[in-house]
Scaffold this active site. Structure first.
Site, PDB file in Angstrom:
ATOM      1  N   GLN A  47       5.998 -10.370  13.815  1.00 24.26           N
ATOM      2  CA  GLN A  47       4.907 -10.196  14.636  1.00 24.26           C
ATOM      3  C   GLN A  47       4.480 -11.555  16.037  1.00 24.26           C
ATOM      4  OE1 GLN A  47       4.270  -7.079  15.876  1.00 24.26           O
ATOM      5  NE2 GLN A  47       5.147  -5.777  13.669  1.00 24.26           N
ATOM      6  N   TYR A  74      13.539  -2.224   6.929  1.00 19.88           N
ATOM      7  CA  TYR A  74      13.347  -2.964   8.082  1.00 19.88           C
ATOM      8  C   TYR A  74      12.604  -4.184   7.758  1.00 19.88           C
ATOM      9  CZ  TYR A  74      15.158   1.307  10.196  1.00 19.88           C
ATOM     10  OH  TYR A  74      16.418   2.444  10.591  1.00 19.88           O
ATOM     11  N   GLU A 122      17.476  -5.218   5.455  1.00 23.22           N
ATOM     12  CA  GLU A 122      17.285  -6.040   7.110  1.00 23.22           C
ATOM     13  C   GLU A 122      18.707  -6.566   7.682  1.00 23.22           C
ATOM     14  OE1 GLU A 122      14.932  -6.455   9.269  1.00 23.22           O
ATOM     15  OE2 GLU A 122      16.486  -7.985  10.344  1.00 23.22           O
ATOM     16  N   ASP A 124       9.907   0.056   9.655  1.00 22.36           N
ATOM     17  CA  ASP A 124       9.030  -0.313  10.499  1.00 22.36           C
ATOM     18  C   ASP A 124      10.375  -0.562  11.552  1.00 22.36           C
ATOM     19  OD1 ASP A 124       7.078  -1.940  11.905  1.00 22.36           O
ATOM     20  OD2 ASP A 124       7.120  -3.426  10.761  1.00 22.36           O
ATOM     21  N   CYS A 157       6.483   1.006  17.553  1.00 25.26           N
ATOM     22  CA  CYS A 157       5.972   0.345  18.420  1.00 25.26           C
ATOM     23  C   CYS A 157       6.535   0.402  19.622  1.00 25.26           C
ATOM     24  CB  CYS A 157       7.531  -1.319  18.694  1.00 25.26           C
ATOM     25  SG  CYS A 157       8.771  -1.080  18.226  1.00 25.26           S
TER      26      CYS A 157
END
Ligand code: SAH
Length: 457
Positions: A287, A316, A337, A385, A412
């Site tokens: 991030q 994720y 991931e 996420d 997001c």
């Protein structure tokens, strides 16, 4: 031929009635919408029509006849033009309201959940100089290497040195690196012909550690004097602990290629989040706003209300930031991931923090989840996420089949999040709390954390 109420190059006076999710002012002429950069709701503006499309047009502000009380001065209008800071003309308090409203809109219109109240956006005290990462194109302008940012919807480089929303140490480092490359007569990339050499300078700087990584993205693998250049970068910027060459030969908008070579140092930087240490390598997601990421995770953790006996899935996972932040509060963490370098980081990060109850796997969430469901992994809490496109139906089905008590969704992209919340609702998960957190001040990006819980049937 179809008639439109405006024509190209015409100038009109208009009142702005709304702000689009991309931060453009919207005016209507006989019901025909015109999108106008640098115009805020309730403003009266003189607009030149730039483009007349089938359903809507675009215009440019020639004069602001009546400014909005919510307008603030923008020092450098390139920040609006390039899309670096497309909301920087709006007072910060109003930016936060705008983001809350964006989420409320999609919950009402997309998720059909008008009854849910979106909480006020959690913002920053000093909403600038926050980005810990920069990806800066290198081009030739007037015979010199130039760095800056593309004009919106184009690949025309606008030279910029003060990026306003980036860590100022990164801004300074970009100029230093560019000048070193210039001294070594390195050629800039030419995008039109896919020629030349230096495509991008990517820099990351640890918010707490101040360790810096410089990634030089080149079109060819052969890098004459590459190691020498890397050494000079370290000499002039002692915070640089790693210089990596990334090779991208393709004619593409994607910045990083596959092939990588460490030219100087350890190949990663270290930083901290919520008191845990993290290795971050060039290809891993991390991030960009460290302080607000801590606010976001803290909120996510608070909503999850974890117990020592809980089994948790961190889907994720990136470099494991969410799972490893909570591992010592729970029984076990499983994460997955797709990027194998990130999973290597996650495993290193577990060791670095003496965590032995976290398992990370390389794989696609929509494949791994059904597999874990079959293996009878029974999580109490699932954190998700995903990237902007949101979740796959297969993933949602598998997650619900596992019957966790709670699902914490970090998003997001409010639009795909709203779509996904309806799918979870169909499978017995109600949306309880919706909390936007401002990770991207001065931009239109919205980050949201949502708590869902299972209705017992
Ligand atoms: N939770 C991490 C990373 C979030 S970003 C953090 O907060 O830092 C989303 C991550 O999902 C990226 O690391 C990306 O590489 C990964 N990803 C993208 N598509 C995926 C998929 N289909 N399955 C699993 N991971 C995926």
């Amino acid at each position: 031929m179809k008639q439109y109420p405006v024509t190209k190059n015409q100038q009109i006076e208009a009142t702005i009635i709304d702000l689009s999710h991309e931060g453009m002012g919207i005016a209507k002429v006989d019901g025909y919408p015109i999108f106008i950069e640098n115009a805020l709701p309730e403003e009266e503006v003189r607009v030149k029509i730039l483009k007349v499309g089938n359903k809507f047009g675009f215009g440019k502000v020639m004069e602001i006849l009546k400014p909005s009380p919510d307008r603030q001065t923008v020092e450098n209008e390139d920040l609006l033009r390039t899309g670096i800071a497309p909301l920087s003309h709006l007072r910060y308090e109003k930016q936060l309201e705008f983001k809350q409203q964006q989420v409320q809109n999609v919950l009402t219109k997309v998720a059909k959940m008008p009854e849910i109240t979106v909480l006020p956006t959690l913002g920053m005290e000093a909403p600038y100089a926050y980005r810990n990462k920069a990806q800066i194109p290198v081009r030739k302008i007037d015979g010199q290497l130039a760095t800056g940012f593309y004009r919106k919807n184009s690949h025309q480089l606008v030279p910029i040195e003060d990026f306003f929303i980036q860590d100022p140490a990164i801004d300074a480092a970009i100029v230093t690196v560019r000048n070193i490359l210039q001294r070594f007569n390195i050629k800039a990339y030419n995008e039109e012909f896919n020629e030349g050499f230096m495509r991008h300078i990517v820099i990351r700087r640890g918010h707490y550690s101040h360790e810096m990584m410089v990634v030089l993205v080149t079109r060819k693998a052969k890098f004459f004097k590459g190691k020498e250049i890397a050494q000079v970068i370290h000499d002039e910027l002692p915070e640089v602990v790693s210089v990596v060459q990334n090779v991208n030969e393709e004619k593409t908008n994607v910045i990083l290629g596959k092939e990588e070579k460490v030219l100087f140092g350890k190949g990663y930087i270290e930083d901290e989040l919520l008191g845990k240490k993290f290795h971050i390598s060039a290809k891993s997601f991390y991030q960009v706003n460290t302080k607000q990421t801590e606010v976001l995770y803290q909120k996510a953790i608070e909503l999850a209300d974890l117990k020592a006996t809980d089994v948790v899935i961190d889907a994720y996972a990136g470099i494991g930031t969410i799972g490893l932040s909570i591992a010592d509060k729970v029984d076990h963490v499983y994460g997955m991931e797709t990027i194998s370098e990130a999973v290597d980081d996650a495993r290193d990060n577990a060791k670095l923090n003496a965590i032995d109850n976290a398992t990370y796997l390389v794989g696609r969430a929509e494949k791994v989840m059904p597999q874990w469901a079959k293996e009878d992994i029974a999580p109490n809490v699932i954190f998700v996420d995903p990237p902007r496109k949101g979740l796959d139906q297969t993933f949602i089905q598998a997650a619900c089949d596992m019957k966790p008590e709670k699902i914490v969704y970090i998003s997001c992209n409010p639009a795909t999040m709203a779509r996904d919340l309806t799918h979870f609702a169909e499978l017995g998960y109600t949306t309880d709390t919706v909390q936007p957190v401002d990770l991207f001040p001065q931009t239109t990006h919205v980050e949201t954390v949502v708590l869902m819980s299972r209705i017992e049937k």
